[in-house]
Design a protein around this motif. Structure first.
Motif, PDB file in Angstrom:
ATOM      1  N   MET A   1     -13.706 122.822 -32.277  1.00 10.59           N
ATOM      2  CA  MET A   1     -15.127 122.671 -32.772  1.00 10.59           C
ATOM      3  C   MET A   1     -16.173 122.092 -31.511  1.00 10.59           C
ATOM      4  N   LYS A   2     -17.257 122.395 -31.271  1.00  9.60           N
ATOM      5  CA  LYS A   2     -18.054 122.126 -30.316  1.00  9.60           C
ATOM      6  C   LYS A   2     -19.286 121.395 -31.051  1.00  9.60           C
ATOM      7  N   TRP A   3     -19.792 120.145 -30.581  1.00 12.65           N
ATOM      8  CA  TRP A   3     -20.752 119.404 -31.063  1.00 12.65           C
ATOM      9  C   TRP A   3     -21.809 119.164 -30.313  1.00 12.65           C
ATOM     10  N   GLN A   4     -23.168 119.201 -30.737  1.00 15.10           N
ATOM     11  CA  GLN A   4     -24.246 119.039 -29.981  1.00 15.10           C
ATOM     12  C   GLN A   4     -24.791 117.572 -30.249  1.00 15.10           C
ATOM     13  N   THR A   5     -24.947 116.561 -29.216  1.00 14.78           N
ATOM     14  CA  THR A   5     -25.433 115.529 -29.613  1.00 14.78           C
ATOM     15  C   THR A   5     -26.934 115.141 -29.269  1.00 14.78           C
ATOM     16  N   ALA A   6     -27.302 114.132 -29.908  1.00 19.58           N
ATOM     17  CA  ALA A   6     -28.858 114.006 -29.974  1.00 19.58           C
ATOM     18  C   ALA A   6     -28.970 112.432 -30.282  1.00 19.58           C
ATOM     19  N   ARG A   7     -30.034 111.780 -29.637  1.00 23.38           N
ATOM     20  CA  ARG A   7     -30.431 110.404 -29.850  1.00 23.38           C
ATOM     21  C   ARG A   7     -31.723 110.254 -30.567  1.00 23.38           C
ATOM     22  N   ASN A   8     -31.796 109.256 -31.319  1.00 21.94           N
ATOM     23  CA  ASN A   8     -33.050 108.816 -32.092  1.00 21.94           C
ATOM     24  C   ASN A   8     -32.891 107.058 -31.959  1.00 21.94           C
ATOM     25  N   GLY A   9     -33.776 106.392 -31.047  1.00 24.50           N
ATOM     26  CA  GLY A   9     -33.551 105.081 -31.156  1.00 24.50           C
ATOM     27  C   GLY A   9     -32.078 104.785 -30.478  1.00 24.50           C
ATOM     28  N   ASP A  10     -31.509 103.863 -30.962  1.00 30.89           N
ATOM     29  CA  ASP A  10     -29.974 103.583 -30.682  1.00 30.89           C
ATOM     30  C   ASP A  10     -28.955 104.296 -31.654  1.00 30.89           C
ATOM     31  N   GLU A  11     -29.441 105.376 -32.216  1.00 29.44           N
ATOM     32  CA  GLU A  11     -28.507 106.156 -33.081  1.00 29.44           C
ATOM     33  C   GLU A  11     -28.375 107.220 -32.268  1.00 29.44           C
ATOM     34  N   ILE A  12     -27.072 107.582 -32.169  1.00 33.21           N
ATOM     35  CA  ILE A  12     -26.548 109.099 -31.716  1.00 33.21           C
ATOM     36  C   ILE A  12     -25.889 109.847 -32.732  1.00 33.21           C
ATOM     37  N   TYR A  13     -26.267 111.102 -32.823  1.00 33.33           N
ATOM     38  CA  TYR A  13     -26.005 112.072 -33.655  1.00 33.33           C
ATOM     39  C   TYR A  13     -25.113 113.045 -33.043  1.00 33.33           C
ATOM     40  N   ALA A  14     -24.098 113.873 -34.194  1.00 35.22           N
ATOM     41  CA  ALA A  14     -23.242 114.843 -33.689  1.00 35.22           C
ATOM     42  C   ALA A  14     -23.863 116.060 -34.642  1.00 35.22           C
ATOM     43  N   LEU A  15     -24.092 117.363 -34.006  1.00 37.55           N
ATOM     44  CA  LEU A  15     -24.394 118.370 -34.809  1.00 37.55           C
ATOM     45  C   LEU A  15     -23.537 119.323 -34.701  1.00 37.55           C
ATOM     46  N   GLU A  16     -22.980 120.113 -35.846  1.00 34.39           N
ATOM     47  CA  GLU A  16     -22.185 121.242 -35.471  1.00 34.39           C
ATOM     48  C   GLU A  16     -22.959 122.444 -34.974  1.00 34.39           C
ATOM     49  N   LYS A  17     -22.497 122.635 -33.737  1.00 35.82           N
ATOM     50  CA  LYS A  17     -22.976 123.668 -32.910  1.00 35.82           C
ATOM     51  C   LYS A  17     -23.317 125.087 -33.537  1.00 35.82           C
ATOM     52  N   GLU A  18     -22.423 125.604 -34.214  1.00 40.00           N
ATOM     53  CA  GLU A  18     -22.334 126.646 -34.797  1.00 40.00           C
ATOM     54  C   GLU A  18     -23.484 126.698 -36.088  1.00 40.00           C
ATOM     55  N   LYS A  19     -23.987 125.732 -36.412  1.00 37.83           N
ATOM     56  CA  LYS A  19     -24.983 125.532 -37.438  1.00 37.83           C
ATOM     57  C   LYS A  19     -26.331 125.379 -37.190  1.00 37.83           C
ATOM     58  N   LEU A  20     -26.399 124.916 -35.738  1.00 36.21           N
ATOM     59  CA  LEU A  20     -27.593 124.741 -35.126  1.00 36.21           C
ATOM     60  C   LEU A  20     -28.478 126.098 -35.095  1.00 36.21           C
ATOM     61  N   ILE A  21     -29.551 125.948 -35.849  1.00 32.51           N
ATOM     62  CA  ILE A  21     -30.740 127.053 -35.907  1.00 32.51           C
ATOM     63  C   ILE A  21     -31.728 126.993 -34.758  1.00 32.51           C
ATOM     64  N   THR A  22     -32.431 125.852 -34.703  1.00 33.11           N
ATOM     65  CA  THR A  22     -33.450 125.792 -33.758  1.00 33.11           C
ATOM     66  C   THR A  22     -33.988 124.259 -33.649  1.00 33.11           C
ATOM     67  N   LEU A  23     -34.842 124.141 -32.728  1.00 29.30           N
ATOM     68  CA  LEU A  23     -35.543 122.880 -32.440  1.00 29.30           C
ATOM     69  C   LEU A  23     -37.144 122.854 -32.702  1.00 29.30           C
ATOM     70  N   VAL A  24     -37.614 122.179 -33.524  1.00 31.50           N
ATOM     71  CA  VAL A  24     -39.180 122.055 -33.822  1.00 31.50           C
ATOM     72  C   VAL A  24     -39.690 120.980 -33.602  1.00 31.50           C
ATOM     73  N   MET A  25     -40.906 121.073 -32.621  1.00 32.99           N
ATOM     74  CA  MET A  25     -41.564 119.799 -32.332  1.00 32.99           C
ATOM     75  C   MET A  25     -42.298 119.374 -33.452  1.00 32.99           C
ATOM     76  N   ASP A  26     -42.385 118.070 -33.625  1.00 35.66           N
ATOM     77  CA  ASP A  26     -43.305 117.487 -34.695  1.00 35.66           C
ATOM     78  C   ASP A  26     -43.429 118.254 -36.101  1.00 35.66           C
ATOM     79  N   PRO A  27     -42.306 118.605 -36.874  1.00 34.99           N
ATOM     80  CA  PRO A  27     -42.381 118.963 -37.934  1.00 34.99           C
ATOM     81  C   PRO A  27     -43.366 118.272 -38.920  1.00 34.99           C
ATOM     82  N   LEU A  28     -43.930 118.996 -39.844  1.00 37.80           N
ATOM     83  CA  LEU A  28     -44.489 118.201 -41.043  1.00 37.80           C
ATOM     84  C   LEU A  28     -43.687 117.988 -42.260  1.00 37.80           C
TER      85      LEU A  28
END
Length: 106
Positions: A1-28
């Motif tokens: 399985m492939k994972w997309q990684t992302a960072r927020n502050g000093d936290e690193i996240y792994a997201l299931e690539k198959e489930k990734l839908i989209t990226l949204v800037m500044d969501p409400l």
């Protein structure tokens, strides 16, 4: 399985690539009173509800990463930066929501 990684502050996240839908800037995101500590709030994308998750520390990321887990409900997390792909999760990774893991949390 492939994972997309992302960072927020000093936290690193792994997201299931198959489930990734989209990226949204500044969501409400609206807060939900009296909910679990790991839920940041709720938002909407097209006609679907998005439950935004967080770890113990509420961080101010601007990019909403949306993952599909059910037909009408999406999961999301806020990040500052999208990183690269990985093939395996670290053995110390901790699940936050279906398809969403935190790999590094200082």
């Amino acid at each position: 399985m492939k994972w997309q990684t992302a960072r927020n502050g000093d936290e690193i996240y792994a997201l299931e690539k198959e489930k990734l839908i989209t990226l949204v800037m500044d969501p409400l995101i609206s807060e939900i009173p009296e909910t679990n500590d790991n839920i940041r709030g709720i938002s909407f994308y097209q006609d679907k509800a998005v439950v935004f998750y967080q770890t113990d520390q509420k961080r101010p990321g601007r990019i909403g990463v949306l993952l599909a887990n059910e037909p009408s409900i999406l999961n999301g997390i806020l990040v500052e930066e999208i990183l690269g792909e990985i093939e395996e999760l670290d053995e110390n990774a901790k699940g936050i929501a279906p398809g969403l893991w935190v790999m590094k949390c200082d």
